[in-house]
Design a protein around this motif. Structure first.
Motif: not given
Length: 550
Positions: A304-323
């Motif tokens: 499901d592309s919406d679930v993928e979008a959610l996963l991608a949003h949170e995983i992107a945070h590992q670089w931007f917001g967390n690191s």
């Protein structure tokens, strides 16, 4: 985190759908931090129970002081006589076990110490109480008891003694003593699990990369765990409630490809693992470092592309917001705007440009609606005192659109070069908007002050009214453009027009035309009269446009 997407997903359940030169501490930093005090490591120990929501805590904090101050403080919400919640400190001692004077007031623990400028100091705080929030103790949708950290923006202080501000990053470890029926997830690397008397179990995790307190968490529940594989040596795991595991393992599986994409495009991943965890919290997703929490209602059981979008949003945070972490909440777009746009970039990578444009248009409409309600709101906002109010389309969708416009301002190659340089410079550190501007200017050789000022510090967006006519005598297309936004502020806007023939196909485009005035006329040489003209064909400018009738 994904609060906007949370509202969207939970509503449908099926998932169908400061100035840039300032150098001083931004926003609320002076209110929430102790300049000169730098926490280096937290060692948290928590005891959880099924018979009560009270927790017992012991935290060892290692820190330095840049001066000779003898009193330091740590945030911890105090117990109150009129409430059943809050933490009561029982003792504070030094590393050698010697007690040291302390007091609790104004939701802080004040500790008196001997002066030790530029030397490492270690204190041990022992406390207990029932957290009002921060650590959510509740039942999941299957009626099973769960414990989940929910720290954003500064709710860690409800159950952990910390400097609860994103600018003071530290390494951390969690030792959790809990009933043996639970599996415990936390930041970093799994260290050990051992049985304790009376049906309890001790679990230890350790995060060796400095992270902000907003993403230092634990989760304790009955879990089924799948090892999805590894990416560049980083193990990827899915943690699901057992009754959801068959569907949830499918939902979370794209994380491996998403992780690979971001490593390739941005730079190295900073943490020891990536665990995607089903949870019972208030957000659609929360980007806790190396152990992302997703709302329990977000389970589909198919690609499901919406679930993928959610996963991608949170995983992107590992670089931007967390690191690369925002220096203050006023700079939240450096976290949420980035995650919003990088989620869209992953969808472009996976599904093509049409999908990117669909997301951009959806985000644009959310910006328009929000701006009509809050016409004076800006992306960089140091005036908001209710930090939850920052979770709005300015921080998310408009911040993402600024990056999209920056990408087209610089060109793809220079944009990605700048993103990688920004991440490399501020990896495991803190940044302000001015830092991003400086890096992008250095990489591109372009002056970007006006771009950053108008999109990040100026409210609203351009409202363009335009029309075109063909001048046969001059063999030219004449385009009249007016900025009609009611804020009174003008924007410098790059405009491109697509020229179409009678068959509906594009026959040519104008060069990039730069609008700097409220009203401007552009004359474009053109041999024959066009059938139609279209503004911004590549969807590269955040604006509302309406075409005047000929």
């Amino acid at each position: 985190m994904d609060k906007q997407r949370n509202k969207f997903l939970l509503g449908l359940l099926a998932l169908l759908t400061a100035t840039t030169a300032q150098a001083q501490l931004p926003g609320n930093a002076t209110r929430y931090t102790q300049p000169g005090v730098d926490v280096q490591n937290y060692a948290f120990s928590l005891t959880l129970s099924d018979s009560t929501n009270r927790i017992q805590g012991e935290t060892t904090i290692r820190f330095t002081r840049a001066d000779d101050r003898q009193t330091v403080w740590f945030d911890l919400i105090s117990a109150r006589d009129s409430s059943q919640t809050g933490m009561r400190v029982r003792s504070v001692s030094l590393a050698d076990g010697k007690a040291t004077p302390f007091s609790q007031r104004n939701d802080r623990v004040f500790i008196n110490l001997a002066a030790a400028p530029n030397q490492s100091t270690e204190v041990v705080i022992r406390y207990d109480g029932t957290p009002a929030k921060g650590l959510i103790i509740s039942k999941n949708k299957f009626g099973e008891r769960t414990f989940f950290g929910d720290n954003w923006p500064n709710n860690a202080r409800n159950y952990l003694p910390v400097v609860d501000h994103p600018s003071d990053k530290a390494t951390c470890s969690f030792t959790v003593n809990a009933p043996a029926t639970y599996r415990v997830i936390s930041n970093g690397k799994f260290v050990s699990e051992s049985n304790l008397p009376y049906g309890k179990k001790q679990t230890r995790w350790q995060e060796n990369t400095p992270i902000p307190t907003k993403v230092m968490v634990i989760g304790a529940a009955k879990f089924a765990v799948e090892d999805v594989g590894s990416v560049s040596g980083v193990p990827v795991q899915s943690w699901l409630y057992p009754s959801d595991s068959q569907k949830g393992f499918i939902d979370y599986r794209p994380a491996k490809e998403i992780l690979q994409y971001f490593i390739d495009k941005i730079g190295p991943y900073s943490y020891e693992k990536l665990a995607n965890v089903e949870s019972t919290t208030i957000f659609g997703g929360m980007e806790n470092a190396s152990c992302i929490f997703y709302n329990e209602k977000v389970i589909v059981g198919k690609k499901d592309s919406d679930v993928e979008a959610l996963l991608a949003h949170e995983i992107a945070h590992q670089w931007f917001g967390n690191s690369a972490t925002e220096a203050d909440w006023s700079q939240l777009w450096l976290s949420e705007g980035f995650a919003t746009y990088f989620s869209a970039l992953y969808l472009e990578h996976a599904y093509g440009k049409d999908t990117l444009n669909a997301v951009l248009n959806q985000n644009k409409n959310q910006i328009f609606r929000y701006t009509s309600l809050k016409p004076k709101g800006t992306i960089v906002d140091s005036t908001t005192t209710n930090l939850m109010d920052l979770l709005n389309p300015n921080s998310y969708q408009k911040g993402g659109w600024v990056l999209h416009m920056l990408r087209h301002e610089l060109g793809d190659d220079m944009f990605w070069k700048g993103i990688r340089a920004y991440y490399e410079k501020f990896r495991n550190a803190n940044a302000q908007t001015s830092d991003l501007q400086t890096v992008m200017e250095s990489v591109s050789g372009k002056k970007l002050g006006q771009f950053f000022q108008q999109w990040l510090h100026q409210p609203g967006y351009p409202d363009i009214v335009w029309g075109s006519r063909y001048d046969a005598a001059k063999k030219a297309l004449v385009i009249d453009v007016r900025q009609a936004q009611r804020t009174g502020a003008l924007f410098v806007i790059p405009l491109t027009f697509s020229i179409h023939g009678s068959n509906g196909r594009e026959v040519s485009r104008t060069a990039r035309l730069t609008m700097t005035e409220q009203t401007q006329t552009f004359t474009v040489p053109l041999a024959t009269k066009p059938a139609s003209v279209m503004i911004d064909p590549d969807n590269t400018v955040l604006m509302r446009s309406s075409q005047m009738a000929n």
